[in-house]
Write a protein that holds these residues in place. Sequence first.
Motif, mmCIF file in Angstrom:
data_model
loop_
_atom_site.group_PDB
_atom_site.id
_atom_site.type_symbol
_atom_site.label_atom_id
_atom_site.label_comp_id
_atom_site.label_asym_id
_atom_site.label_seq_id
_atom_site.Cartn_x
_atom_site.Cartn_y
_atom_site.Cartn_z
ATOM 1 N N PHE A 99 1.058 -0.901 -0.080
ATOM 2 C CA PHE A 99 0.288 -0.059 0.321
ATOM 3 C C PHE A 99 0.708 1.073 0.044
ATOM 4 C CE2 PHE A 99 -2.527 3.062 2.826
ATOM 5 C CZ PHE A 99 -3.116 2.947 2.241
ATOM 6 N N ALA A 100 1.825 1.183 0.623
ATOM 7 C CA ALA A 100 2.502 2.676 1.075
ATOM 8 C C ALA A 100 3.353 2.225 -0.417
ATOM 9 C CB ALA A 100 3.663 2.271 2.115
ATOM 10 N N GLY A 101 4.304 1.244 -1.199
ATOM 11 C CA GLY A 101 4.655 1.679 -2.159
ATOM 12 C C GLY A 101 4.002 1.774 -3.510
ATOM 13 N N VAL A 102 2.474 1.529 -3.685
ATOM 14 C CA VAL A 102 1.654 2.066 -4.679
ATOM 15 C C VAL A 102 1.216 3.580 -4.413
ATOM 16 C CG1 VAL A 102 -0.515 1.969 -5.177
ATOM 17 C CG2 VAL A 102 0.692 -0.084 -4.929
ATOM 18 N N ILE A 103 1.109 4.264 -3.301
ATOM 19 C CA ILE A 103 1.072 5.595 -2.990
ATOM 20 C C ILE A 103 2.522 6.286 -3.726
ATOM 21 C CG2 ILE A 103 0.676 7.463 -1.501
ATOM 22 C CD1 ILE A 103 -2.047 6.264 -1.475
ATOM 23 N N LEU A 104 3.639 5.752 -3.028
ATOM 24 C CA LEU A 104 4.495 6.157 -3.167
ATOM 25 C C LEU A 104 5.597 6.274 -4.357
ATOM 26 C CD1 LEU A 104 7.166 7.284 -1.199
ATOM 27 C CD2 LEU A 104 8.675 5.643 -1.773
ATOM 28 N N VAL A 105 4.927 4.863 -5.163
ATOM 29 C CA VAL A 105 5.011 5.131 -6.932
ATOM 30 C C VAL A 105 4.015 5.695 -7.593
ATOM 31 C CG1 VAL A 105 5.229 3.744 -7.969
ATOM 32 C CG2 VAL A 105 6.522 2.785 -6.203
ATOM 33 N N GLY A 106 3.160 5.492 -7.219
ATOM 34 C CA GLY A 106 1.943 6.279 -7.641
ATOM 35 C C GLY A 106 1.770 8.248 -8.012
ATOM 36 N N VAL A 130 2.282 2.602 -14.284
ATOM 37 C CA VAL A 130 3.407 2.115 -14.122
ATOM 38 C C VAL A 130 3.657 1.590 -13.121
ATOM 39 C CG1 VAL A 130 5.305 3.954 -13.087
ATOM 40 C CG2 VAL A 130 3.899 4.392 -15.082
ATOM 41 N N VAL A 131 2.624 1.919 -11.899
ATOM 42 C CA VAL A 131 2.057 1.229 -10.906
ATOM 43 C C VAL A 131 2.424 -0.736 -10.607
ATOM 44 C CG1 VAL A 131 0.573 0.310 -8.677
ATOM 45 C CG2 VAL A 131 0.976 2.861 -9.548
ATOM 46 N N PRO A 157 -6.235 -4.360 -5.452
ATOM 47 C CA PRO A 157 -7.399 -3.971 -6.593
ATOM 48 C C PRO A 157 -6.457 -2.805 -6.765
ATOM 49 C CG PRO A 157 -8.287 -3.332 -3.515
ATOM 50 C CD PRO A 157 -6.938 -4.071 -3.884
ATOM 51 N N PHE A 158 -5.820 -2.767 -7.613
ATOM 52 C CA PHE A 158 -4.263 -1.715 -8.354
ATOM 53 C C PHE A 158 -5.543 -0.924 -9.145
ATOM 54 C CE2 PHE A 158 -1.641 -5.362 -8.294
ATOM 55 C CZ PHE A 158 -0.850 -4.792 -7.369
ATOM 56 N N VAL A 159 -7.053 -0.411 -9.632
ATOM 57 C CA VAL A 159 -7.269 0.184 -10.307
ATOM 58 C C VAL A 159 -7.969 0.973 -8.994
ATOM 59 C CG1 VAL A 159 -9.872 0.966 -11.987
ATOM 60 C CG2 VAL A 159 -7.576 -1.317 -11.977
ATOM 61 N N ILE A 160 -8.890 0.799 -7.790
ATOM 62 C CA ILE A 160 -8.769 1.373 -6.886
ATOM 63 C C ILE A 160 -7.696 1.848 -5.924
ATOM 64 C CG2 ILE A 160 -10.680 1.254 -4.519
ATOM 65 C CD1 ILE A 160 -11.674 -0.771 -5.590
ATOM 66 N N LEU A 161 -6.391 1.349 -6.606
ATOM 67 C CA LEU A 161 -5.273 1.952 -5.305
ATOM 68 C C LEU A 161 -4.782 3.711 -6.471
ATOM 69 C CD1 LEU A 161 -2.879 -0.923 -4.317
ATOM 70 C CD2 LEU A 161 -4.243 1.136 -2.527
ATOM 71 N N THR A 162 -5.159 2.842 -7.561
ATOM 72 C CA THR A 162 -4.764 4.085 -8.847
ATOM 73 C C THR A 162 -5.865 5.302 -8.025
ATOM 74 O OG1 THR A 162 -3.803 3.144 -10.320
ATOM 75 C CG2 THR A 162 -4.260 5.197 -10.723
ATOM 76 N N THR A 183 -4.752 11.238 6.309
ATOM 77 C CA THR A 183 -5.380 10.151 5.501
ATOM 78 C C THR A 183 -4.927 8.954 5.054
ATOM 79 O OG1 THR A 183 -6.301 12.346 4.706
ATOM 80 C CG2 THR A 183 -7.366 10.770 3.846
ATOM 81 N N ALA A 184 -3.890 8.669 4.477
ATOM 82 C CA ALA A 184 -3.909 7.770 4.096
ATOM 83 C C ALA A 184 -3.595 6.678 5.647
ATOM 84 C CB ALA A 184 -2.062 7.776 3.345
ATOM 85 N N ALA A 185 -2.631 6.547 6.604
ATOM 86 C CA ALA A 185 -2.321 6.416 7.903
ATOM 87 C C ALA A 185 -4.645 5.715 8.593
ATOM 88 C CB ALA A 185 -1.632 7.010 8.936
#
Lengths: 245, 315
Positions: A99-106, A130-131, A157-162, A183-185
């Motif tokens: 989750f942290a990775g997706v947020i960071l990369v995204g 890219v994610v 759920p990658f689409v939702i994470l995007t 909010t992320a936390a």
Amino acid sequence: MKRSPLVLALLLFFVPAALIAYRVLEPTAPESFLDRWSLFRIPLEFQVTFRILLLVPLGTLVVSVLRNLVGLPTFGIFMPVLMALAFRNTGLAYGLGIFAGVILVGYSVRCAVDRLHLLLVPRLSVILTVVIACFTVLALVGNQIGVRAFMAVGLLPFVILTMTVERFFIIVEEKGISEGLITAAGSAAVAVASHELISNRLLQDAFFTYPELLLAVAAIQVLLGRYTGYRLSEYVRFRKLGESA
Amino acid sequence: MSAWSRQRFEYSGVLGLNARNANYIMPSNPRSAYPLVDNKVLTKRLMEARGIAVPSLYHLVEYHGDLKNIKEMLKDRRNFVVKPARGWGGGGILLVTDRIAESIFDQNGDLISWPEFSHHLANILSGVYSLSGLEDQALIEELVHPDPVFAPVSYEGIPDIRIIVYQGIPAMAMLRLPTKASNGKANLHRGAIGAGIEIGSGLTLNAVQGAKVITLHPDTGRSVSDIQVPYWEQMLLTAASLSEIVGLGYLGVDFLIDRNRGPLLLELNARPGLSIQIANRCGLKKRLELIDRASAAVFASPETRANWARSAFSC
């Protein structure tokens, strides 16, 4: 020497002890109505799904409690529940890392493409691409170093994470990085709490054996829907007003 | 949280989000009235039809194809404001405050290139700032020149006045002042100052920035208390007449005060925020309950409602 093509698969499943005892003691007795309509009678591979599915409403109950009673901010309403479901494949620690990775990369991608002035849908697609590329690389790395969790991201759920990345970006732009991180936390905390409930074996057994428990869950949700008292976070937000009274 | 501090909260009459949603918004605001207030174009047209002054609409940009001629369309405008029709929280609003020949500048005096400007409009049309995330329209409207009375207590941008109206009665009000921290915007969550306004007199009370109580504007150093809001009676009366017009029992009404045209209705909000209570150092629930108990005669006309509010609400 050639490797053997033999593959073994094991599936753990549960049968109520009472049912076995009854079958052994009364092998010829006709089945009762409830026995025939029991979830234990559906094919095994679907039983696994229903053990989880029946607990999803509990996950949403956690979201309601943490948002309406505690006042935790989350991205979207049910995104944390989807994350909790995804954690089942990855395990909690890796799930949170991902989750942290997706947020960071995204977020990095989002910042990078901001200069390109892309329209909304193509922009989200680029972030998603890219994610997913990053996670494909991660899976390959995981395979090399033998970390299975790196490969078990399939159901995330990658689409939702995007979409979450886009919301995170907008919150950071409009309210600052701290609000975005809070909010992320908050989302992560809600996801962890939901995951703990969904993974609870006792609860799984209870809901699978007695699916009518869902009615009780719905009742609590209705009660919660009529709770008009303060959220915990509001005692902090409006503390100045409490002082002046 | 201890029962003791819960009681203190109840006593101070703070309105929480859950109570606002369940006890006030849901019973008083029919879903069918939302599109009217959520879409600034619809709001503007209705207000104009009812003779309520609003910032004039120059152009409505509906399609990406319209962007090709945007420079041509705006060639006679020296300044204007761009905003999404269905935006929220002040997102996507761009003030073009000056123009020298072909170049346009925002409120910070920064040059905006035409491709950047078009891209911003394209973003609005694609729904980046829209409440629902769906396609949107962009309004290009008159830039309001704020009344000089607020100049000592504003940093760039344009101050606005928010009035919460319940059952047609103005219940609470605040003045929102842009600061350096809010980047010239009048949105509290971006760091603007909120100063409570006494309903009876139209004088500003104390003020907050974020969670901090302040008496002086952090950028100009001038006192934000005891400022007489001009056109106060007129704005209260307009606000009191709006519930019937838009069909919302619980409503946030935002005004700007133009130096030449007087008060202009900027937008309506069906889910107005609760920070107004901090700006007023006063709970909203107390006042809403008072309104619920008011006699039927109070509700006869916008005049009777505004007058009742002026005598009932002095904090």
